[in-house]
Design a protein around this motif. Structure first.
Motif, PDB file in Angstrom:
ATOM      1  N   VAL A   1      29.518  49.222 -25.475  1.00  0.00           N
ATOM      2  CA  VAL A   1      27.940  49.660 -24.545  1.00  0.00           C
ATOM      3  C   VAL A   1      27.509  49.200 -23.762  1.00  0.00           C
ATOM      4  O   VAL A   1      27.284  49.554 -22.953  1.00  0.00           O
ATOM      5  N   ALA A   2      27.369  47.645 -24.175  1.00  0.00           N
ATOM      6  CA  ALA A   2      26.671  46.531 -23.511  1.00  0.00           C
ATOM      7  C   ALA A   2      27.527  46.257 -22.098  1.00  0.00           C
ATOM      8  O   ALA A   2      27.173  46.244 -20.793  1.00  0.00           O
ATOM      9  N   GLY A   3      28.854  46.368 -22.575  1.00  0.00           N
ATOM     10  CA  GLY A   3      29.417  46.242 -21.694  1.00  0.00           C
ATOM     11  C   GLY A   3      29.895  47.199 -19.958  1.00  0.00           C
ATOM     12  O   GLY A   3      29.721  46.821 -18.879  1.00  0.00           O
ATOM     13  N   VAL A   4      29.526  48.548 -20.519  1.00  0.00           N
ATOM     14  CA  VAL A   4      30.021  49.726 -20.231  1.00  0.00           C
ATOM     15  C   VAL A   4      28.454  49.415 -18.651  1.00  0.00           C
ATOM     16  O   VAL A   4      28.316  49.824 -17.351  1.00  0.00           O
ATOM     17  N   LEU A   5      27.843  48.852 -19.725  1.00  0.00           N
ATOM     18  CA  LEU A   5      25.985  49.523 -18.158  1.00  0.00           C
ATOM     19  C   LEU A   5      26.267  48.609 -17.974  1.00  0.00           C
ATOM     20  O   LEU A   5      25.333  48.874 -16.772  1.00  0.00           O
TER      21      LEU A   5
ATOM     22  N   PRO B   1      21.357  40.487 -25.256  1.00  0.00           N
ATOM     23  CA  PRO B   1      20.373  40.245 -26.045  1.00  0.00           C
ATOM     24  C   PRO B   1      20.019  41.123 -27.366  1.00  0.00           C
ATOM     25  O   PRO B   1      19.740  41.166 -27.926  1.00  0.00           O
ATOM     26  N   LEU B   2      19.812  42.518 -26.584  1.00  0.00           N
ATOM     27  CA  LEU B   2      19.423  43.815 -27.018  1.00  0.00           C
ATOM     28  C   LEU B   2      19.500  43.976 -28.168  1.00  0.00           C
ATOM     29  O   LEU B   2      19.565  44.483 -29.653  1.00  0.00           O
ATOM     30  N   VAL B   3      21.134  44.448 -27.872  1.00  0.00           N
ATOM     31  CA  VAL B   3      21.621  45.392 -28.410  1.00  0.00           C
ATOM     32  C   VAL B   3      22.123  43.933 -29.830  1.00  0.00           C
ATOM     33  O   VAL B   3      22.219  44.287 -30.730  1.00  0.00           O
ATOM     34  N   THR B   4      22.067  43.015 -29.534  1.00  0.00           N
ATOM     35  CA  THR B   4      21.928  41.636 -29.968  1.00  0.00           C
ATOM     36  C   THR B   4      21.161  41.565 -31.641  1.00  0.00           C
ATOM     37  O   THR B   4      21.318  41.670 -32.775  1.00  0.00           O
ATOM     38  N   LEU B   5      20.232  41.950 -30.904  1.00  0.00           N
ATOM     39  CA  LEU B   5      18.614  41.775 -32.318  1.00  0.00           C
ATOM     40  C   LEU B   5      18.811  42.752 -32.725  1.00  0.00           C
ATOM     41  O   LEU B   5      18.849  43.126 -33.865  1.00  0.00           O
ATOM     42  N   LEU B   6      19.531  44.200 -31.979  1.00  0.00           N
ATOM     43  CA  LEU B   6      18.909  44.906 -33.299  1.00  0.00           C
ATOM     44  C   LEU B   6      19.815  44.924 -34.444  1.00  0.00           C
ATOM     45  O   LEU B   6      19.719  45.389 -35.062  1.00  0.00           O
ATOM     46  N   VAL B   7      21.466  45.071 -34.189  1.00  0.00           N
ATOM     47  CA  VAL B   7      22.420  44.951 -34.522  1.00  0.00           C
ATOM     48  C   VAL B   7      21.569  44.117 -35.961  1.00  0.00           C
ATOM     49  O   VAL B   7      22.190  43.825 -37.251  1.00  0.00           O
TER      50      VAL B   7
ATOM     51  N   ASP C   1      30.716  43.057 -38.012  1.00  0.00           N
ATOM     52  CA  ASP C   1      31.294  42.605 -36.968  1.00  0.00           C
ATOM     53  C   ASP C   1      31.829  43.683 -36.246  1.00  0.00           C
ATOM     54  O   ASP C   1      31.865  43.858 -34.830  1.00  0.00           O
ATOM     55  N   ALA C   2      31.816  44.920 -36.678  1.00  0.00           N
ATOM     56  CA  ALA C   2      32.393  46.068 -35.322  1.00  0.00           C
ATOM     57  C   ALA C   2      30.617  46.825 -34.870  1.00  0.00           C
ATOM     58  O   ALA C   2      30.981  47.307 -33.986  1.00  0.00           O
ATOM     59  N   LEU C   3      29.976  46.361 -35.745  1.00  0.00           N
ATOM     60  CA  LEU C   3      28.448  46.994 -34.656  1.00  0.00           C
ATOM     61  C   LEU C   3      28.599  45.828 -33.491  1.00  0.00           C
ATOM     62  O   LEU C   3      28.003  46.403 -32.866  1.00  0.00           O
ATOM     63  N   SER C   4      28.335  44.140 -33.996  1.00  0.00           N
ATOM     64  CA  SER C   4      28.875  43.471 -32.909  1.00  0.00           C
ATOM     65  C   SER C   4      29.550  44.700 -31.913  1.00  0.00           C
ATOM     66  O   SER C   4      29.025  44.426 -30.121  1.00  0.00           O
ATOM     67  N   SER C   5      30.761  44.912 -32.040  1.00  0.00           N
ATOM     68  CA  SER C   5      32.132  45.014 -31.260  1.00  0.00           C
ATOM     69  C   SER C   5      30.946  46.510 -30.526  1.00  0.00           C
ATOM     70  O   SER C   5      31.132  46.652 -29.618  1.00  0.00           O
ATOM     71  N   VAL C   6      30.838  47.734 -31.338  1.00  0.00           N
ATOM     72  CA  VAL C   6      29.664  48.181 -30.385  1.00  0.00           C
ATOM     73  C   VAL C   6      28.805  48.347 -29.405  1.00  0.00           C
ATOM     74  O   VAL C   6      28.762  48.914 -27.902  1.00  0.00           O
ATOM     75  N   GLY C   7      28.051  46.898 -30.012  1.00  0.00           N
ATOM     76  CA  GLY C   7      27.610  46.762 -28.947  1.00  0.00           C
ATOM     77  C   GLY C   7      27.313  46.251 -27.527  1.00  0.00           C
ATOM     78  O   GLY C   7      27.533  46.230 -26.503  1.00  0.00           O
ATOM     79  N   VAL C   8      28.687  45.393 -28.190  1.00  0.00           N
ATOM     80  CA  VAL C   8      29.175  44.553 -27.305  1.00  0.00           C
ATOM     81  C   VAL C   8      29.990  45.675 -25.572  1.00  0.00           C
ATOM     82  O   VAL C   8      29.765  45.865 -24.663  1.00  0.00           O
TER      83      VAL C   8
END
Length: 302
Positions: A167-171, A182-188, A158-165
């Motif tokens: 980063v993705a949200g900013v970009l 979806p890319l961040v989701t795959l990596l996490v 969950d924490a990694l998902s939040s980080v990914g969200v």
């Protein structure tokens, strides 16, 4: 003194599970509201992920409480394996959830969803803070307890998902790169699968009563040189949980009084405890019976 320390640790672990459960339920509620208001499928998916994790944490806590029950005539080894069952269920659930999210992420590469990046960031930051707090609470015990480790991995995902969200949200807000979600989701999920797989393997190994990491040849060599021991055979070893190793064997002894045999029993127990960390040993003494049989009873093999 030792019992007091054990009790204190038990009480603290219970408080940790309870606190983490409350935090995770709060995260779930916040993400569901945020997902509905922003129209973000990513946040709603993460909310259901958190909801599943909340159920997993509750299961882990219930198993932890059950494992504290003492031995009785129905459960002569006690209830310690309840935590192994909970760890297995949690790990399998996490594997299934990861596969589902990977499929969803691949689908989103072809059909990206519009996102409210600002609200997405706010909710993700709240989720990250709560998840980091939960992960820190469980981190210490996760190294020695499979149930707590499985729960910790849920929180970590969950924490990694939040980080990914975040980063993705900013970009996405800056460049409208919606494919990052979806890319961040795959990596996490790839990372989580890597971390959870050893938990699956170890819990299956314990539940299937597979042999712990013991050198039977070395054990037999050490036992057979004890004065009075003429040989040993029919070795069996299994685990109740990740710590307690059970061991049984037959030993051929010289024909002697039972009181003399008990001295050899004590020597075997001391050897297995001090050198191999085996805490529970069952020994069957024989004189000539089984002399020609091997370390493992071939007739019992399937």
């Amino acid at each position: 003194m030792q019992e007091h320390e054990h009790g204190t640790g038990t009480e603290m672990t219970g408080k940790k599970f309870f606190t983490v459960t409350i935090l995770n339920l709060v995260i779930t509620a916040v993400e569901i509201i945020g997902g509905v208001l922003s129209g973000s499928l990513a946040l709603l998916s993460d909310a259901f992920h958190n909801l599943g994790d909340s159920l997993a944490i509750v299961l882990g806590y219930i198993a932890f409480k059950i494992s504290l029950r003492g031995q009785n005539v129905k459960q002569t080894y006690g209830y310690k394996r309840a935590q192994i069952l909970a760890a297995f269920i949690n790990a399998i659930f996490l594997v299934g959830l990861s596969i589902f999210l990977i499929i969803e992420a691949i689908e989103r590469f072809w059909h990206p969803s519009p996102l409210n990046a600002d609200l997405m960031l706010i909710v993700a930051v709240v989720g990250l803070i709560a998840n980091v707090a939960s992960a820190l609470l469980l981190k210490g015990g996760s190294e020695h307890n499979l149930n707590q480790r499985a729960t910790f991995l849920h929180i970590l995902s969950d924490a990694l998902s939040s980080v990914g969200v975040i980063v993705a949200g900013v970009l996405i807000a800056l460049f409208n790169w919606v494919w990052l979600d979806p890319l961040v989701t795959l990596l996490v999920m790839a990372y989580i699968l890597k971390e959870v797989w050893p938990v699956v393997k170890q819990t299956v190994k314990i539940l299937m009563q597979a042999t712990p990491d013991l050198d039977f040849c070395a054990i037999q060599a050490d036992i057979d040189v004890i004065p009075g021991v003429m040989g040993s055979h029919h070795y069996h070893a299994w685990q109740v949980d990740e710590e307690a190793v059970m061991f049984s064997l037959h030993v051929n002894l010289q024909d002697m009084l039972l009181s003399d045999a008990e001295v050899i029993y004590d020597e075997i127990n001391r050897l297995l405890m001090e050198k191999y960390d085996i805490k529970h040993v069952t020994i069957q003494a024989e004189v000539h019976r089984g002399e020609q049989e091997g370390m493992i009873d071939e007739e019992e093999q399937i």
